[in-house]
Design a protein around this motif. Structure first.
Motif, short mmCIF file in Angstrom:
data_model
loop_
_atom_site.label_atom_id
_atom_site.label_comp_id
_atom_site.label_asym_id
_atom_site.label_seq_id
_atom_site.Cartn_x
_atom_site.Cartn_y
_atom_site.Cartn_z
N ARG A 152 -22.21 28.50 10.19
CA ARG A 152 -21.16 28.90 11.13
C ARG A 152 -20.01 29.60 10.41
O ARG A 152 -19.12 30.14 11.06
CB ARG A 152 -20.61 27.68 11.86
N THR A 153 -20.00 29.58 9.08
CA THR A 153 -18.87 30.13 8.34
C THR A 153 -19.24 31.35 7.50
O THR A 153 -18.45 31.76 6.63
CB THR A 153 -18.26 29.05 7.40
N ALA A 154 -20.38 31.93 7.72
CA ALA A 154 -20.78 33.13 6.96
C ALA A 154 -19.77 34.24 7.18
O ALA A 154 -19.27 34.43 8.29
CB ALA A 154 -22.17 33.59 7.39
N THR A 155 -19.46 34.96 6.13
CA THR A 155 -18.45 36.02 6.23
C THR A 155 -19.01 37.32 6.78
O THR A 155 -18.24 38.23 7.09
CB THR A 155 -17.82 36.28 4.85
N ASP A 156 -20.33 37.41 6.90
CA ASP A 156 -20.93 38.66 7.38
C ASP A 156 -21.28 38.61 8.87
O ASP A 156 -22.04 39.44 9.36
CB ASP A 156 -22.17 39.01 6.55
N ILE A 157 -20.70 37.65 9.61
CA ILE A 157 -20.94 37.56 11.05
C ILE A 157 -19.60 37.46 11.78
O ILE A 157 -18.60 37.04 11.20
CB ILE A 157 -21.83 36.34 11.41
N PRO A 158 -19.59 37.86 13.04
CA PRO A 158 -18.32 37.78 13.80
C PRO A 158 -17.88 36.34 14.04
O PRO A 158 -18.71 35.42 14.10
CB PRO A 158 -18.67 38.46 15.13
N ILE A 159 -16.59 36.15 14.23
CA ILE A 159 -16.05 34.85 14.63
C ILE A 159 -16.70 34.49 15.97
O ILE A 159 -16.88 35.34 16.84
CB ILE A 159 -14.51 34.92 14.79
N GLY A 160 -17.05 33.24 16.14
CA GLY A 160 -17.69 32.81 17.39
C GLY A 160 -19.21 32.95 17.34
O GLY A 160 -19.89 32.76 18.34
N SER A 161 -19.72 33.29 16.16
CA SER A 161 -21.17 33.41 15.99
C SER A 161 -21.62 32.47 14.88
O SER A 161 -20.82 31.95 14.12
CB SER A 161 -21.55 34.85 15.59
N SER A 162 -22.91 32.27 14.81
CA SER A 162 -23.48 31.51 13.70
C SER A 162 -24.73 32.26 13.22
O SER A 162 -25.38 32.96 14.00
CB SER A 162 -23.84 30.09 14.13
N LYS A 163 -25.00 32.10 11.95
CA LYS A 163 -26.16 32.75 11.35
C LYS A 163 -27.24 31.69 11.16
O LYS A 163 -26.98 30.63 10.60
CB LYS A 163 -25.77 33.36 10.01
N VAL A 164 -28.44 31.99 11.61
CA VAL A 164 -29.55 31.05 11.48
C VAL A 164 -30.68 31.75 10.73
O VAL A 164 -31.07 32.87 11.08
CB VAL A 164 -30.06 30.58 12.88
N VAL A 165 -31.15 31.09 9.70
CA VAL A 165 -32.31 31.57 8.96
C VAL A 165 -33.38 30.49 9.09
O VAL A 165 -33.12 29.32 8.80
CB VAL A 165 -31.99 31.83 7.47
N MET A 166 -34.55 30.90 9.57
CA MET A 166 -35.66 29.96 9.74
C MET A 166 -36.85 30.43 8.93
O MET A 166 -37.16 31.62 8.91
CB MET A 166 -36.11 29.88 11.20
N GLU A 167 -37.52 29.49 8.29
CA GLU A 167 -38.79 29.78 7.66
C GLU A 167 -39.86 29.18 8.57
O GLU A 167 -39.80 28.00 8.92
CB GLU A 167 -38.85 29.15 6.27
N LEU A 168 -40.79 30.05 8.96
CA LEU A 168 -41.79 29.66 9.95
C LEU A 168 -43.19 29.72 9.37
O LEU A 168 -43.53 30.63 8.61
CB LEU A 168 -41.74 30.59 11.16
N GLU A 169 -44.01 28.77 9.77
CA GLU A 169 -45.44 28.81 9.47
C GLU A 169 -46.13 29.36 10.71
O GLU A 169 -45.93 28.86 11.81
CB GLU A 169 -45.92 27.39 9.17
N THR A 170 -46.88 30.44 10.51
CA THR A 170 -47.54 31.09 11.64
C THR A 170 -49.03 31.23 11.35
O THR A 170 -49.49 30.99 10.24
CB THR A 170 -46.94 32.49 11.91
N SER A 171 -49.76 31.68 12.35
CA SER A 171 -51.20 31.89 12.16
C SER A 171 -51.50 33.28 11.61
O SER A 171 -52.64 33.58 11.27
CB SER A 171 -51.94 31.69 13.49
N GLY A 172 -50.50 34.14 11.54
CA GLY A 172 -50.72 35.47 10.98
C GLY A 172 -49.81 36.51 11.60
O GLY A 172 -48.89 36.21 12.35
N LEU A 173 -50.13 37.76 11.27
CA LEU A 173 -49.27 38.87 11.71
C LEU A 173 -49.18 39.00 13.22
O LEU A 173 -48.13 39.36 13.75
CB LEU A 173 -49.79 40.17 11.09
#
Length: 184
Positions: A152-173
């Protein structure tokens, strides 16, 4: 051996760092070279990426752990320009002397290259339920969330936003496309 074969004589060269350190030698042996000249039809070279793919293939399909040098024959066979004639092909797969950290990197990169591991980075409105909604959307595609980082405090996003990074396991492309991720 490849350079010596091309030159027609034992030729030394400084080996490059490789995950196949067991075959990264300065020069083919004086005893070995005449045997190669007489009995070997072709020598192929392979890259570390091709060897890593072969190591992962052996682990996934045969439950065999081979070091880089031991997986090099399969790496050569998997190359598009490999031509095998006749009805029998034998690969000598040997050596399990491979560092577990290297195996971890090979598996991680192999999964990413085949689209079975993906990273999603998104900016959300920082309101209650936004992260839960994103998780529900991902779950609806049947992807498995391995890791989530919510900032919620990343400097590269607007105030009132949050940055989410997810690592996902998928079945493929195809599943990555369904989720709506661009993959390169």
């Amino acid at each position: 051996a490849f350079l010596s074969r091309q030159e027609g004589k034992v030729t030394a060269m400084e080996p490059l760092p490789s995950i196949a350190d067991g075959i990264a030698i300065k020069s083919v042996g004086q005893i070995t070279f005449p045997i190669i000249q007489k009995h070997v039809d072709e020598i192929m070279t392979v890259t570390d990426d091709e060897i890593a793919t072969a190591i992962l293939t052996l682990i996934e399909r045969k439950r065999v752990v081979a070091e880089g040098a031991g997986a090099a024959p399969l790496a050569a066979l998997l190359k598009e320009e490999a031509t095998i004639t006749g009805s029998t092909c034998v690969l000598v797969i040997c050596g399990g002397n491979i560092d577990v950290n290297l195996i971890d990197r090979i598996i991680g990169q192999g999964l990413a290259k085949t689209g079975r591991l993906a990273r999603l980075s998104i900016t959300l409105r920082d309101i209650p339920g936004s992260l839960a909604g994103l998780c529900q959307d991902v779950a609806a595609t049947r992807a498995n969330i391995l890791h989530t980082y919510h900032d919620r405090t990343a400097t590269d996003i607007p105030i009132g936003s949050s940055k989410v990074v997810m690592e996902l396991e998928t079945s493929g492309l195809d599943q990555i496309k369904e989720i709506g991720l661009s993959y390169s």
